[in-house]
Design a protein around this motif. Structure first.
Motif, mmCIF file in Angstrom:
data_model
loop_
_atom_site.group_PDB
_atom_site.id
_atom_site.type_symbol
_atom_site.label_atom_id
_atom_site.label_comp_id
_atom_site.label_asym_id
_atom_site.label_seq_id
_atom_site.Cartn_x
_atom_site.Cartn_y
_atom_site.Cartn_z
ATOM 1 N N ASP A 10 10.024 86.255 -1.633
ATOM 2 C CA ASP A 10 11.455 87.011 -1.703
ATOM 3 C C ASP A 10 12.381 86.136 -2.389
ATOM 4 N N GLY A 11 13.545 86.410 -2.532
ATOM 5 C CA GLY A 11 14.503 85.529 -3.208
ATOM 6 C C GLY A 11 15.352 84.587 -2.497
ATOM 7 N N GLY A 16 11.440 80.129 -2.115
ATOM 8 C CA GLY A 16 11.145 79.020 -2.980
ATOM 9 C C GLY A 16 10.398 77.815 -2.711
ATOM 10 N N VAL A 17 10.450 77.646 -1.359
ATOM 11 C CA VAL A 17 9.810 76.328 -1.075
ATOM 12 C C VAL A 17 8.203 76.742 -0.687
ATOM 13 N N PHE A 63 11.277 90.294 4.356
ATOM 14 C CA PHE A 63 11.870 89.938 3.215
ATOM 15 C C PHE A 63 13.152 90.874 2.569
ATOM 16 N N PRO A 64 13.933 90.178 2.035
ATOM 17 C CA PRO A 64 15.092 91.071 1.325
ATOM 18 C C PRO A 64 14.885 92.191 0.285
ATOM 19 N N ARG A 74 17.046 90.720 -8.483
ATOM 20 C CA ARG A 74 16.953 89.985 -9.593
ATOM 21 C C ARG A 74 16.178 88.769 -9.248
ATOM 22 N N ARG A 75 16.704 88.080 -8.003
ATOM 23 C CA ARG A 75 16.118 86.881 -7.875
ATOM 24 C C ARG A 75 14.555 87.077 -7.355
#
Length: 277
Positions: A10-11, A16-17, A63-64, A74-75
């Motif tokens: 997800d964004g 990210g981790v 998730f978004p 975009r992310r």
């Protein structure tokens, strides 16, 4: 043992981790990395969500949705692209997919191709507090997944040790097999802790763990302790630790928390947690 990893993308910062952890694992394992974003809802896992960066809560697995917010979309595309490029640069077989459908059903369908699911530590607020409902979402996934689930820590940190919570249950034996395999592949030391009022029973469980390690060519340092199992395990976990625990079962950990061990452990430790039912 781990030939293919499934990464839920997800964004969010937590995502990210998880992406960083999945890439760090895939390289030494020489595993295929399948990164997926599921754009859909699951009636069994729908919780109110807000942007974690704004101090709200984001449910694990919820998730978004890229279709609801162009910035989120975009992310997500940027993260999928990053994972794909990083996998290629590491010489790995990396694939990314944007999927649509009921969240858990779609995620579990993709997981049929894989040996391990890696997810971000969603449900954590900007103050690093764990949302108690998020453990319920993990529970739904664990009940239905046939493979272990690795929930990334709150921050990105390299794994340096495996810490196994031992209670003698069947779920613990399964997560022990997964965690020992990871430790062997990553050349990590392993500690096993049996936190039990009955020291003789604890030592009996740990003797079995030592035999398992010896059979698989890895030394496992074992310890007996007393106290609240989840609180003690969380206190023992240091920076860089991967905490491994059976998610459900009938062992000592579950006698203490009556099935809420998963949420309890995630509430007490910011470290990465490996779970198996």
């Amino acid at each position: 043992m781990f030939k293919s990893l499934l990464l839920g993308v997800d964004g969010s910062a937590a995502g990210g981790v998880a992406a960083s952890l999945a890439l760090d694992l895939a390289a030494p394992l020489q595993a295929r990395l399948l990164a997926v974003h599921v754009d859909g809802h699951d009636d069994h896992a729908t919780l109110p969500t807000r942007d974690v960066s704004q101090g709200g809560f984001l449910s694990l697995g919820e998730f978004p949705h890229s279709g609801e917010d162009p910035q989120v979309g975009r992310r997500i595309r940027e993260r999928l692209g990053h994972v794909r490029r990083a996998a290629r640069e590491a010489g790995l077989d990396g694939e990314t997919r944007e999927l649509h459908g009921p969240l858990l059903e779609t995620l579990l369908l993709a997981a049929r191709e894989c040996d391990l699911i890696v997810l971000g530590r969603h449900g954590v607020s900007a103050e690093k507090r764990w949302h108690p409902q998020a453990g319920e979402v993990i529970r739904h996934l664990l009940h239905r997944a046939e493979l272990p689930v690795l929930v990334a820590g709150v921050v990105d940190e390299p794994l340096e040790r495996v810490l196994i919570g031992v209670d003698g249950g069947a779920a613990m034996r399964r997560v022990m097999a997964s965690s020992v395999a990871l430790a062997s592949a990553l050349s990590l030391p392993v500690q096993a802790w049996a936190i039990d009022r009955d020291s003789a029973r604890a030592r009996h469980h740990l003797d079995a763990v030592e035999r398992y390690g010896a059979t698989h060519g890895i030394a496992i340092e074992t310890h007996v302790a007393e106290g609240h199992p989840v609180e003690r395990l969380a206190a023992l976990a240091e920076e860089g630790d991967l905490v491994a625990i059976g998610a459900f079962g009938s062992g000592v950990l579950h006698e203490w928390l009556k099935g809420s061990t998963t949420a309890g452990l995630l509430a007490h430790t910011p470290r990465a947690v490996l779970l198996h039912h």
